[in-house]
Design a protein around this motif. Structure first.
Motif, PDB file in Angstrom:
ATOM      1  N   LEU A 111     -32.591  11.427  30.622  1.00 40.84           N
ATOM      2  CA  LEU A 111     -33.201  12.500  29.837  1.00 40.84           C
ATOM      3  C   LEU A 111     -32.142  13.466  29.335  1.00 40.84           C
ATOM      4  O   LEU A 111     -32.158  13.902  28.178  1.00 40.84           O
TER       5      LEU A 111
ATOM      6  N   ARG B 191     -40.441  11.024  26.467  1.00 37.98           N
ATOM      7  CA  ARG B 191     -39.244  11.383  25.724  1.00 37.98           C
ATOM      8  C   ARG B 191     -38.906  10.331  24.657  1.00 37.98           C
ATOM      9  O   ARG B 191     -38.441  10.655  23.565  1.00 37.98           O
TER      10      ARG B 191
ATOM     11  N   PRO C  23     -33.612   8.734  36.068  1.00 42.59           N
ATOM     12  CA  PRO C  23     -34.346   9.160  34.869  1.00 42.59           C
ATOM     13  C   PRO C  23     -33.926  10.520  34.338  1.00 42.59           C
ATOM     14  O   PRO C  23     -33.852  10.721  33.124  1.00 42.59           O
ATOM     15  N   THR C  24     -33.636  11.464  35.242  1.00 40.56           N
ATOM     16  CA  THR C  24     -33.257  12.790  34.760  1.00 40.56           C
ATOM     17  C   THR C  24     -31.907  12.751  34.041  1.00 40.56           C
ATOM     18  O   THR C  24     -31.679  13.506  33.093  1.00 40.56           O
TER      19      THR C  24
ATOM     20  N   LEU D 200     -39.794  10.517  31.021  1.00 39.45           N
ATOM     21  CA  LEU D 200     -38.896   9.675  30.237  1.00 39.45           C
ATOM     22  C   LEU D 200     -39.685   8.855  29.210  1.00 39.45           C
ATOM     23  O   LEU D 200     -39.258   8.700  28.061  1.00 39.45           O
TER      24      LEU D 200
ATOM     25  N   VAL E 208     -33.649   1.287  27.924  1.00 36.92           N
ATOM     26  CA  VAL E 208     -33.723   2.350  28.929  1.00 36.92           C
ATOM     27  C   VAL E 208     -33.942   1.747  30.313  1.00 36.92           C
ATOM     28  O   VAL E 208     -33.346   2.171  31.308  1.00 36.92           O
TER      29      VAL E 208
END
Length: 855
Positions: A308, A283, A304-305, A280, A294
């Motif tokens: 993303l 990213r 987190p996924t 992340l 975030v």
């Protein structure tokens, strides 16, 4: 970990701290030290995993154990007393913000900046794309190096890249900083070259660390930079590399490393066990500005996924080729995590003209209860910047917020929101001014609340008033004038003048708004003792009022011209102006204007010592006020009658009049009137030699002036306390009081007050037999009186110069000064003092003849 807890901390720690100086070891401290000690360590060829910390609700602050290596810090040997301050040295001024408590990494940059700051006149440039954390790096560097600069650390936001705003004028920024450093308006040169030279001289004499944040160009920076060899140091942040600047250090700030991004989230309390934090961080391209929004989603439970995936969705950018794209996606991610109500609040935040706002303003824009908005704003503080219960958007976030609001809302919605803001602020301003001027003793809390509201909203009011003009809001001119008058009432004359000049540039020439603004400019000039400029402004306003046929405006302006003449001791011209104004008021049957003007004629008679005529005028004005039921006017006139009685030595009658006026002011809740009358009672006590009672009255008046924020009233009262000390022979205390009053007069640009105070300092020197110092003070006061055209002040000061010469046996010079003073008093119609001067001149001539005969 066991060894660490047993032995304690020593050595260098993050944040420029020493381990042995910490009395306790917190969770975060232990984590930082373990992380550093285990970095790169292996066991049997296997890399030792990084330590993990998972806290919530500020658990990182929990103390785990006492630091057994703690050594108390002493800045100097115990037998040495602290150094005494250098007389006359300015107080250390620190306006830089502290770096966020989550600040992490950037050690190479901070070390380089600290080393560069050791060089005289060093200029350091930190540049990079928006949202890289340049401002935080400067603040962290200041925390390390700021102690080297005895003048303090100054932070200036130059707004070079702030969306929707023009870069700040560097010369205006210099004026504001000089004001912070104690310069009064009259010490800040109007000539821009001279102002820059004054600034550079200040930087050379009092070393400071100067943080110039968000700079736009070398041209903007040029006036702000110190001269060669100056002990002051400059650190600059900009999105531009600023190649034209000759920098000792130029550093391009890169994205924050992945490891440091993860550490920031750990410090925020995000679980170390969360998966894919590193991915992340990659990213968002290491954007410090994206860490907060975030992190907020992560704290609320988003995986987190999932973040993303949302960043890679069809309506989001699929790649992050640059930092701006990363910031936009981070903002969009935080925005979509909000509920519909919070998104609407973000729209209103974007529409606010800045520079910051309080919950009450946003509630007005959103048409919501203030308490609800205040609670909801706390849920989006990772997007907003919060300080002292006021909010603002980071400049990059502001751009995205405005773009988002434009996408989701119509222009009509934006205009309506801002219109509600303007109406709210204008109404709040009116209520605050009313509370300060009319709240009675039973409502002192209301007055204090109003004072706090005004102090907190001052910058917002100015920004909103200007924006209302740009938006062509129908009440813009009235709003601007109201803000200008509020600034004027708060003795903020430079800012008030700026507002009135904005009205002149944004309204039609020859309009009523133009005339009113020009008239108000005259008031500002008059209050600052700039009588020639006041006269010009009033004449210009009068011409416009005549052109548009506004006879009431003509009468008011003519009356104000009389006030200027009266302040300059030009009593014949003042009388003529008052009679001209009175004729118009009578023609209009404007009886309140008639009463005010007759009252002013009474003031002229009183100043000329024509007390019977003054008393008649005051009684005539009082009769009109009583007939109209204008109790405030009645109180003012009764107060003036008390002044006549005091000057005639009729102290019992003066005291009765003042108490009568005070009772009306108290009944009306006019706290300023109360303060003025209590001050006058102090004058009566002082003239009767009742110094304890005079001191009590002055201190009571001073407390009200301080509560109201009336700095001119404070200065006048402190000056009178100095008079009491002088009459009691307490010359040191008198000198201190006069200097305190003089400092306020200088800060306000009140030149008449300055002249009177310098004159009184001359009296102190004369009483102590310090004739050379007395002569210097009198000449300094005389120069100011002459510059502002105050003929009464010139007469008084010339008379005192004669007394000094007479005391020194310099009879020729004494005779000359007494005769000049006699002529001035005669021209003013003050015959009693003209006779006194003639008598003093005759006494000096006799003494001269006696000396010549004995010789």
């Amino acid at each position: 970990l066991v060894l660490l807890l047993r032995d304690g901390f020593t050595g260098e720690l993050p944040g420029n701290r020493r381990g042995e100086r910490l009395p306790v070891m917190t969770m975060a401290d232990v984590y930082e030290v373990l992380r550093e000690r285990l970095k790169g360590r292996t066991v049997e060829g296997h890399r030792v995993p990084a330590p993990r910390m998972s806290t919530r609700d500020s658990g990182h602050r929990i103390p785990l154990a006492a630091n057994r290596a703690h050594t108390p810090h002493t800045s100097s040997p115990p037998h040495l007393a602290p150094a005494a301050p250098v007389p006359g040295s300015p107080a250390k001024v620190h306006t830089a913000y502290a770096a966020t408590r989550y600040f992490t990494g950037r050690e190479d940059e901070l070390t380089a900046l600290a080393r560069a700051a050791e060089q005289p006149a060093a200029v350091c440039v930190v540049h990079g794309r928006g949202g890289q954390g340049k401002t935080e790096v400067l603040r962290a560097a200041a925390a390390r190096a700021g102690h080297r600069f005895p003048g303090g650390c100054l932070e200036i936001d130059l707004r070079g890249w702030t969306p929707g705003e023009q870069p700040r004028d560097p010369h205006m920024a210099i004026a504001e900083q000089l004001h912070h450093l104690g310069y009064g308006p009259e010490r800040i040169p109007a000539d821009l070259t001279a102002r820059t030279e004054t600034w550079r001289l200040q930087l050379a004499q009092h070393p400071v660390l100067l943080l110039l944040d968000n700079a736009h160009s070398a041209k903007q920076l040029a006036p702000l930079l110190p001269s060669a060899g100056s002990p002051s140091v400059v650190m600059i942040s900009s999105r531009s590399e600023l190649p034209e600047i000759s920098a000792h250090l130029r550093y391009e700030l890169s994205p924050l490393p992945t490891e440091d991004c993860v550490t920031v989230w750990h410090k925020m309390g995000i679980s170390q066990d969360a998966d894919d934090l590193g991915r992340l961080a990659d990213r968002i391209n290491g954007s410090p500005l994206a860490l907060g929004p975030v992190g907020t989603r992560l704290l609320r439970g988003a995986h987190p996924t999932a973040i993303l995936a949302s960043l890679a969705g069809p309506n989001r950018h699929t790649a992050f080729p640059g930092l701006d794209a990363a910031e936009r996606d981070a903002f969009d991610s935080a925005y979509t995590a909000l509920d519909a109500d919070l998104r609407t609040l973000i729209h209103h935040c974007a529409w606010h003209p800045g520079p910051d706002f309080a919950p009450d303003s946003l509630a007005a824009m959103a048409q919501r209860p203030e308490h609800e908005v205040e609670v909801r704003l706390t849920e989006i503080e990772q997007i907003l910047i919060r300080k002292n219960n006021r909010y603002s958007l980071h400049d990059s976030s502001l751009a995205y917020a405005r773009r988002t609001a434009a996408h989701h809302c119509t222009q009509d919605e934006e205009r309506s929101s801002r219109s509600r803001l303007y109406h709210h602020l204008r109404t709040g301003l009116r209520h605050a001014r009313d509370a300060l001027s009319t709240s009675g003793s039973q409502d002192e809390q209301e007055a204090r609340t109003a004072r706090r509201w005004l102090d907190a909203h001052t910058q917002e009011l100015q920004s909103a008033a200007h924006a209302s003009s740009t938006d062509k809001w129908q009440g813009a001119a009235d709003f601007l004038n109201a803000v200008g008058k509020a600034l004027y009432m708060d003795d903020r004359y430079i800012e008030a003048e700026g507002i009135f000049r904005t009205v002149l540039t944004t309204t039609a020439p020859g309009s009523l708004e133009q005339a009113n603004a020009t008239y108000s400019l005259g008031d500002v000039h008059q209050q600052r003792g700039r009588y020639d400029e006041a006269t010009t402004a009033y004449h210009d306003a009068l011409i416009t009022y005549q052109a548009i046929g506004d006879r009431h405006g003509q009468a008011n302006t003519t009356h104000s011209l009389g006030e200027v003449h009266r302040m300059q001791g030009r009593y014949d011209e003042a009388t003529t102006a008052y009679h001209d104004a009175l004729a118009i008021y009578q023609d209009l049957d404007a009886r309140i204007g008639q009463a005010n003007t007759i009252d002013s004629l009474g003031d002229v008679h009183r100043l000329q010592g024509r007390y019977d005529e003054a008393t008649t005028a005051y009684h005539d004005a009082l009769a009109i006020y009583q007939d109209l039921g204008k109790r405030h006017g009645q109180a003012n006139t009764i107060d003036s009658l008390g002044e006549v009685h005091r000057l005639q030595g009729r102290y019992d009658e003066a005291t009765t009049a003042y108490h009568d006026a005070l009772a009306i002011y108290q009944d009306l809740g006019d706290r300023l009137g109360q303060a003025n009358t209590i001050y006058s009672l102090g004058d009566v006590h002082q003239q009767q030699g009742r110094y304890d009672e005079a001191t009590t009255a002055y201190r009571n008046a001073l407390a009200i002036y301080q509560d109201l924020g009336s700095r001119l009233g404070q200065a006048n009262t402190i000056y009178s306390l100095g008079d009491v000390h002088q009459q009691q022979g307490r010359y040191d205390e008198a000198t201190t009081a006069y200097h305190d009053a003089l400092a306020i007069y200088q800060d306000l640009g009140a030149r008449l007050g300055q002249a009177n105070t310098i004159y009184s300092l001359g009296d102190v020197h004369r009483m102590r037999g310090r004739y050379d110092e007395a002569t210097t003070a009198y000449h300094d006061a005389l120069t100011v009186h002459q510059a502002i055209g105050d003929r009464l002040g010139q007469a008084n000061t010339t008379h005192s110069l004669g007394q000094v010469h007479q005391s020194q046996g310099r009879y020729d010079e004494a005779v000359g000064e007494f005769q000049k003073a006699r002529d001035l008093y005669s021209e003013l119609g003050i015959t009693e003092w003209a006779d006194r001067c003639q008598l003093a001149a005759s006494e000096s001539e006799a003494a001269r003849a006696k000396d010549a005969g004995s010789g």
